[in-house]
Design a protein around this motif. Structure first.
Motif, PDB file in Angstrom:
ATOM      1  N   GLU A   1       0.829  -1.208   0.000  1.00  0.00           N
ATOM      2  CA  GLU A   1       0.000   0.000   0.000  1.00  0.00           C
ATOM      3  C   GLU A   1       0.865   1.261   0.000  1.00  0.00           C
ATOM      4  OE1 GLU A   1      -3.301   0.234  -0.521  1.00  0.00           O
ATOM      5  OE2 GLU A   1      -3.093  -1.925  -0.849  1.00  0.00           O
ATOM      6  N   LYS A   2       1.931   1.254   0.798  1.00  0.00           N
ATOM      7  CA  LYS A   2       2.835   2.413   0.826  1.00  0.00           C
ATOM      8  C   LYS A   2       3.507   2.604  -0.533  1.00  0.00           C
ATOM      9  CE  LYS A   2       3.879   2.332   5.754  1.00  0.00           C
ATOM     10  NZ  LYS A   2       4.898   2.062   6.786  1.00  0.00           N
ATOM     11  N   ALA A   3       3.905   1.498  -1.150  1.00  0.00           N
ATOM     12  CA  ALA A   3       4.552   1.578  -2.464  1.00  0.00           C
ATOM     13  C   ALA A   3       3.586   2.140  -3.509  1.00  0.00           C
ATOM     14  CB  ALA A   3       5.069   0.206  -2.888  1.00  0.00           C
ATOM     15  N   LYS A   4       2.319   1.743  -3.448  1.00  0.00           N
ATOM     16  CA  LYS A   4       1.320   2.282  -4.377  1.00  0.00           C
ATOM     17  C   LYS A   4       1.206   3.798  -4.216  1.00  0.00           C
ATOM     18  CE  LYS A   4      -1.647  -1.793  -4.791  1.00  0.00           C
ATOM     19  NZ  LYS A   4      -2.954  -2.376  -4.452  1.00  0.00           N
ATOM     20  N   LYS A   5       1.130   4.249  -2.958  1.00  0.00           N
ATOM     21  CA  LYS A   5       1.016   5.686  -2.689  1.00  0.00           C
ATOM     22  C   LYS A   5       2.254   6.436  -3.192  1.00  0.00           C
ATOM     23  CE  LYS A   5      -1.997   5.202   1.325  1.00  0.00           C
ATOM     24  NZ  LYS A   5      -2.091   5.264   2.792  1.00  0.00           N
TER      25      LYS A   5
END
Length: 146
Positions: A106-110
């Motif tokens: 999720e952090k990588a997507k953001k």
């Protein structure tokens, strides 16, 4: 088996199936129970006494050559118990790591969205640079924007 997907990270950092670990733990538990139930009967079969349930030459031969079987089975039960403990601990850690991998995805997507937005802003800013290459200060101005 469900295939986990991590497109932002580009790979699954914590492969493994918790269900498979739980299935193995259940099988080990059953094996331990069965072996533990068998051990007292095997110990009794290795004893030759006047009040033993069986006797004769077969019982004597079994006793002579099989007297180390109960000890081996006991060690096997102990080993399976240690394997179960280690596998349960590993399964718990795998689950924690998989949960963390989901958070990292999720952090990588953001972050990838932020990078794309920054690249768009850079492209937009670069488009605002005057394109008069004949101007004597063109190279200096272009360098300042980049």
């Amino acid at each position: 088996m469900s295939k986990r997907s991590f497109p932002a990270l580009g790979f699954d950092p914590t492969p493994g199936e918790l269900e498979a670990v739980q299935t193995i733990l259940l099988s080990l538990s059953r094996a331990i129970e069965t072996a533990a139930a068998t051990l007292p009967r095997l110990e009794e079969a290795c004893k030759i006494t006047d009040d033993a349930e069986w006797g004769g030459s077969a019982a004597e031969e079994f006793s002579d050559h099989g007297d180390d079987l109960p000890m081996g089975l006991g060690k096997g039960i102990e080993s399976m118990g240690k394997v179960s403990e280690a596998l349960a601990e590993w399964g718990g850690q795998m689950k924690a790591n998989q949960d963390k991998a989901e958070d990292l995805e999720e952090k990588a997507k953001k972050l990838k969205k932020q990078i794309a937005a920054a690249e768009d802003a850079l492209t937009s800013a670069a488009g605002a640079i005057p394109r008069d290459t004949s101007h004597p200060q063109y190279a200096e101005r272009q360098g300042a924007y980049l």
